[in-house]
Design a protein around this motif. Sequence first.
Motif, mmCIF file in Angstrom:
data_model
loop_
_atom_site.group_PDB
_atom_site.id
_atom_site.type_symbol
_atom_site.label_atom_id
_atom_site.label_comp_id
_atom_site.label_asym_id
_atom_site.label_seq_id
_atom_site.Cartn_x
_atom_site.Cartn_y
_atom_site.Cartn_z
ATOM 1 N N ARG A 48 -28.791 6.425 -48.501
ATOM 2 C CA ARG A 48 -29.069 6.225 -47.222
ATOM 3 C C ARG A 48 -30.054 6.279 -46.407
ATOM 4 N NH1 ARG A 48 -25.375 5.521 -43.393
ATOM 5 N NH2 ARG A 48 -25.626 6.420 -41.215
ATOM 6 N N HIS A 49 -31.039 7.212 -47.159
ATOM 7 C CA HIS A 49 -32.432 7.079 -46.724
ATOM 8 C C HIS A 49 -33.219 5.969 -47.081
ATOM 9 C CE1 HIS A 49 -36.714 8.770 -46.386
ATOM 10 N NE2 HIS A 49 -36.762 8.109 -47.620
ATOM 11 N N CYS A 50 -32.939 5.268 -47.940
ATOM 12 C CA CYS A 50 -33.335 4.115 -48.436
ATOM 13 C C CYS A 50 -32.616 2.761 -47.344
ATOM 14 C CB CYS A 50 -33.174 3.645 -49.782
ATOM 15 S SG CYS A 50 -34.080 4.838 -50.944
ATOM 16 N N GLU A 51 -31.261 2.923 -47.292
ATOM 17 C CA GLU A 51 -30.630 1.889 -46.649
ATOM 18 C C GLU A 51 -31.116 1.839 -45.144
ATOM 19 O OE1 GLU A 51 -26.483 2.111 -49.124
ATOM 20 O OE2 GLU A 51 -26.723 3.205 -47.291
ATOM 21 N N LEU A 52 -31.337 3.012 -44.808
ATOM 22 C CA LEU A 52 -31.758 3.118 -43.010
ATOM 23 C C LEU A 52 -33.080 2.440 -42.878
ATOM 24 C CD1 LEU A 52 -30.708 6.629 -42.320
ATOM 25 C CD2 LEU A 52 -29.564 4.436 -41.422
ATOM 26 N N GLN A 53 -34.066 2.575 -43.850
ATOM 27 C CA GLN A 53 -35.316 1.843 -43.932
ATOM 28 C C GLN A 53 -35.177 0.328 -43.916
ATOM 29 O OE1 GLN A 53 -38.449 3.712 -46.526
ATOM 30 N NE2 GLN A 53 -36.658 5.147 -47.058
ATOM 31 N N PHE A 93 -42.447 -5.322 -46.334
ATOM 32 C CA PHE A 93 -41.661 -4.040 -46.283
ATOM 33 C C PHE A 93 -41.951 -3.213 -47.614
ATOM 34 C CE2 PHE A 93 -38.069 -1.806 -47.909
ATOM 35 C CZ PHE A 93 -37.615 -0.939 -46.663
ATOM 36 N N LYS A 94 -42.112 -1.866 -47.321
ATOM 37 C CA LYS A 94 -42.244 -0.855 -48.760
ATOM 38 C C LYS A 94 -41.279 0.362 -48.138
ATOM 39 C CE LYS A 94 -46.225 -2.511 -50.301
ATOM 40 N NZ LYS A 94 -46.235 -3.296 -51.683
ATOM 41 N N PHE A 95 -40.817 0.885 -49.133
ATOM 42 C CA PHE A 95 -40.007 2.227 -49.086
ATOM 43 C C PHE A 95 -40.816 3.406 -48.698
ATOM 44 C CE2 PHE A 95 -36.690 -0.352 -51.658
ATOM 45 C CZ PHE A 95 -35.800 -0.114 -50.777
ATOM 46 N N ALA A 107 -44.149 13.142 -43.044
ATOM 47 C CA ALA A 107 -45.518 12.572 -43.410
ATOM 48 C C ALA A 107 -45.553 11.523 -44.352
ATOM 49 C CB ALA A 107 -46.007 13.933 -44.500
ATOM 50 N N ASN A 108 -44.536 11.100 -45.288
ATOM 51 C CA ASN A 108 -44.337 10.062 -45.859
ATOM 52 C C ASN A 108 -43.984 8.826 -44.960
ATOM 53 O OD1 ASN A 108 -44.368 11.359 -48.201
ATOM 54 N ND2 ASN A 108 -42.042 11.538 -48.367
ATOM 55 N N ARG A 109 -43.393 9.000 -43.950
ATOM 56 C CA ARG A 109 -43.188 8.036 -42.724
ATOM 57 C C ARG A 109 -44.433 7.600 -42.120
ATOM 58 N NH1 ARG A 109 -38.160 10.427 -41.452
ATOM 59 N NH2 ARG A 109 -39.174 11.653 -40.112
ATOM 60 N N ALA A 110 -45.343 8.833 -41.695
ATOM 61 C CA ALA A 110 -46.370 8.488 -41.115
ATOM 62 C C ALA A 110 -47.421 7.854 -41.953
ATOM 63 C CB ALA A 110 -46.893 9.988 -40.624
ATOM 64 N N GLN A 111 -47.450 7.762 -43.188
ATOM 65 C CA GLN A 111 -48.492 7.207 -44.021
ATOM 66 C C GLN A 111 -47.915 5.895 -44.232
ATOM 67 O OE1 GLN A 111 -48.203 9.633 -47.694
ATOM 68 N NE2 GLN A 111 -48.355 7.722 -48.675
ATOM 69 N N GLY A 112 -46.789 5.558 -43.978
ATOM 70 C CA GLY A 112 -46.380 4.121 -44.143
ATOM 71 C C GLY A 112 -45.618 3.974 -45.706
ATOM 72 N N GLY A 113 -44.766 3.171 -45.862
ATOM 73 C CA GLY A 113 -44.237 2.972 -47.306
ATOM 74 C C GLY A 113 -45.269 2.513 -48.271
#
Length: 127
Positions: A48-53, A93-95, A107-113
């Motif tokens: 779900r984490h990946c699908e939401l992205q 796009f990147k996960f 922190a992962n979201r803030a740094q970008g996929g």
Amino acid sequence: MRGDESAGWDSEKRHNRGHLLGALLGGSNEDPRNFVTTHQFANSPVMRHCELQVQQAVRHGDTVRLRVTPHYHSDSDTILVGFTLEAHSENGFKFHAYSKDPKERRANRAQGGTLNSVTILNVPKCS
């Protein structure tokens, strides 16, 4: 199709009837070819984490090409070992990597996929 009709599904083992292409991305809730038996944890929160992205990128106007590949030990296995998601788009796009730690996820979201390909192991929980 009921959950207990999915190949390998066992409610005692906390299995989920997971989508290869999630319903929130337009995947079928009726076509049995779109379902695999997953452990609850692999399905949600990890898949779900990946699908939401992907969903968020599409909502912001990106066209994301997504491929989901299930992996099995053998052709006769009914429960997958894991699955790989590959995503590409014109907008790059990147996960973002999944972490069970909410601070690390932020922190992962803030740094970008950073990942075009993610392999999710079909395990009961993250160690």
